[in-house]
Scaffold this motif. Structure first.
Motif, mmCIF file in Angstrom:
data_model
loop_
_atom_site.group_PDB
_atom_site.id
_atom_site.type_symbol
_atom_site.label_atom_id
_atom_site.label_comp_id
_atom_site.label_asym_id
_atom_site.label_seq_id
_atom_site.Cartn_x
_atom_site.Cartn_y
_atom_site.Cartn_z
ATOM 1 N N VAL A 68 1.089 -1.186 0.000
ATOM 2 C CA VAL A 68 0.029 0.068 0.001
ATOM 3 C C VAL A 68 1.007 1.018 0.086
ATOM 4 O O VAL A 68 1.849 1.312 0.510
ATOM 5 N N ALA A 69 0.695 2.303 -0.928
ATOM 6 C CA ALA A 69 1.379 3.486 -1.058
ATOM 7 C C ALA A 69 1.013 4.174 0.534
ATOM 8 O O ALA A 69 -0.134 4.515 0.739
ATOM 9 N N VAL A 70 2.315 4.672 1.003
ATOM 10 C CA VAL A 70 2.012 5.648 2.074
ATOM 11 C C VAL A 70 2.885 6.624 2.430
ATOM 12 O O VAL A 70 4.054 6.409 1.711
ATOM 13 N N THR A 71 3.020 7.509 3.196
ATOM 14 C CA THR A 71 3.897 8.553 3.336
ATOM 15 C C THR A 71 4.166 8.534 5.034
ATOM 16 O O THR A 71 3.636 8.277 5.592
ATOM 17 N N TYR A 72 5.472 8.946 5.244
ATOM 18 C CA TYR A 72 5.937 9.042 6.557
ATOM 19 C C TYR A 72 5.387 10.440 7.414
ATOM 20 O O TYR A 72 5.081 11.467 6.669
ATOM 21 N N SER A 73 4.841 10.118 8.518
ATOM 22 C CA SER A 73 3.848 11.063 9.228
ATOM 23 C C SER A 73 4.748 11.670 10.467
ATOM 24 O O SER A 73 4.902 12.681 10.348
ATOM 25 N N TYR A 74 5.012 10.690 11.395
ATOM 26 C CA TYR A 74 5.645 11.140 12.689
ATOM 27 C C TYR A 74 6.445 9.870 13.355
ATOM 28 O O TYR A 74 5.909 8.840 12.977
ATOM 29 N N SER A 75 7.264 10.379 14.420
ATOM 30 C CA SER A 75 7.789 9.344 15.045
ATOM 31 C C SER A 75 7.718 9.681 16.543
ATOM 32 O O SER A 75 7.637 10.747 16.960
ATOM 33 N N MET A 76 7.427 8.643 17.193
ATOM 34 C CA MET A 76 7.451 8.568 18.962
ATOM 35 C C MET A 76 8.395 7.733 19.388
ATOM 36 O O MET A 76 8.267 6.441 19.407
ATOM 37 N N ASP A 77 9.547 8.114 19.991
ATOM 38 C CA ASP A 77 10.585 7.138 20.538
ATOM 39 C C ASP A 77 11.145 6.265 19.497
ATOM 40 O O ASP A 77 11.769 6.839 18.600
ATOM 41 N N THR A 78 10.800 5.080 19.647
ATOM 42 C CA THR A 78 11.191 3.863 18.488
ATOM 43 C C THR A 78 10.058 3.573 17.443
ATOM 44 O O THR A 78 10.368 2.682 16.900
ATOM 45 N N THR A 79 9.041 4.602 17.705
ATOM 46 C CA THR A 79 7.945 4.039 16.700
ATOM 47 C C THR A 79 7.779 4.887 15.663
ATOM 48 O O THR A 79 7.759 6.219 15.921
ATOM 49 N N TYR A 80 7.686 4.445 14.389
ATOM 50 C CA TYR A 80 7.402 5.350 13.226
ATOM 51 C C TYR A 80 6.030 5.183 12.593
ATOM 52 O O TYR A 80 5.759 3.830 12.496
ATOM 53 N N VAL A 81 5.533 6.182 12.442
ATOM 54 C CA VAL A 81 3.915 6.206 11.931
ATOM 55 C C VAL A 81 4.036 6.546 10.661
ATOM 56 O O VAL A 81 4.501 7.789 10.094
ATOM 57 N N PHE A 82 3.373 5.665 9.819
ATOM 58 C CA PHE A 82 3.032 6.139 8.411
ATOM 59 C C PHE A 82 1.577 6.137 8.013
ATOM 60 O O PHE A 82 0.842 5.471 8.750
ATOM 61 N N MET A 83 1.084 6.835 6.881
ATOM 62 C CA MET A 83 -0.387 7.102 6.764
ATOM 63 C C MET A 83 -0.299 6.800 5.089
ATOM 64 O O MET A 83 0.237 7.315 4.280
ATOM 65 N N ASP A 84 -1.713 6.212 4.944
ATOM 66 C CA ASP A 84 -1.958 5.924 3.530
ATOM 67 C C ASP A 84 -2.840 7.065 2.891
ATOM 68 O O ASP A 84 -3.199 7.888 3.954
ATOM 69 N N ASP A 85 -3.487 6.850 1.933
ATOM 70 C CA ASP A 85 -4.380 7.991 1.214
ATOM 71 C C ASP A 85 -5.751 8.235 2.246
ATOM 72 O O ASP A 85 -6.399 9.201 1.933
ATOM 73 N N ASN A 86 -5.979 7.227 2.897
ATOM 74 C CA ASN A 86 -7.452 7.042 3.504
ATOM 75 C C ASN A 86 -7.116 7.568 5.072
ATOM 76 O O ASN A 86 -8.239 7.378 5.741
ATOM 77 N N PHE A 87 -6.156 7.933 5.383
ATOM 78 C CA PHE A 87 -5.743 8.506 6.787
ATOM 79 C C PHE A 87 -5.663 7.320 7.685
ATOM 80 O O PHE A 87 -5.756 7.513 8.925
ATOM 81 N N ASN A 88 -5.437 5.901 6.997
ATOM 82 C CA ASN A 88 -5.036 4.659 8.071
ATOM 83 C C ASN A 88 -3.696 5.029 8.365
ATOM 84 O O ASN A 88 -2.601 5.073 7.553
ATOM 85 N N GLN A 89 -3.349 4.846 9.773
ATOM 86 C CA GLN A 89 -2.059 4.718 10.193
ATOM 87 C C GLN A 89 -1.348 3.466 10.590
ATOM 88 O O GLN A 89 -2.114 2.693 11.016
ATOM 89 N N TYR A 90 -0.229 3.499 10.213
ATOM 90 C CA TYR A 90 0.622 2.020 10.254
ATOM 91 C C TYR A 90 1.661 2.433 11.232
ATOM 92 O O TYR A 90 2.525 3.160 10.945
#
Length: 190
Positions: A68-90
């Protein structure tokens, strides 16, 4: 089912319920013995690597991974959050994306691919080339025209890359994410 001989580099197969990516496959046929395939494999869940040998006609189960195509959103400590076009966060741990971590910077707009196995995100793939800005590098060495002269340079996230001698601070450069090598100077992203 496919035979081991049909598995090529970057294909994924299931061994003992785990997805393994073929990093290298070498087919060998000697005069007396049966044909074999030597493979270097990487476990996509644990990140461990191994080398193994299969008979060329051994049956293996190929796996098609969902991407799935995603873009990098933000990080917290050692967790990195990516988001797709439907605003689902991974969310992924730093250990899961260790190979791409040196190229992740705040505010990046590169379109990445989240890789899923059985509905769970297991890794993120970056584009083949990315553009980053040099934040620090030494001056050029004068007089050395012997060929391709390289020098170290730092990116905004602290990653060090070898760049051409003519590159300066604030220059934008293209980097090959597969090898981590400098390719050329580039224009600033719009």
């Amino acid at each position: 089912m496919k035979t081991a001989q049909e598995m090529k580099a970057n294909s994924v197969m299931l061994i003992d319920g785990q997805p393994w990516m073929v990093q290298k496959a070498e087919f060998t046929k000697s005069g007396r013995n049966s044909a074999i395939v030597k493979m270097k494999l990487k476990n996509l869940l644990s990140g461990s690597t191994t080398e193994t040998v299969f008979k060329a006609d051994d049956k293996v189960e190929p796996v098609i991974l969902e991407k799935v195509a995603v873009t990098y959103s933000y990080s917290m400590d050692t967790t990195y959050v990516f988001m797709d076009d439907n605003f689902n966060q991974y969310e992924l741990n730093a250990d899961d994306i260790e190979s791409v971590l040196p190229y992740i910077v705040d505010g990046m707009t590169d379109i990445c691919e989240a890789v899923f196995f059985e509905g769970k995100v297991i890794s993120v793939d970056l584009p083949t080339t990315i553009v980053r800005q040099i934040t620090y590098t030494e001056g050029s060495a004068r007089g050395d025209t012997s060929g391709k002269v390289m020098k170290p340079a730092k990116l905004s996230n602290g990653t060090e890359v070898k760049v051409a001698d003519f590159c300066e601070i604030d220059d934008w450069i293209e980097i090959d994410t597969r090898t981590g090598e400098y390719k050329c100077r580039a224009k600033a992203p719009a």
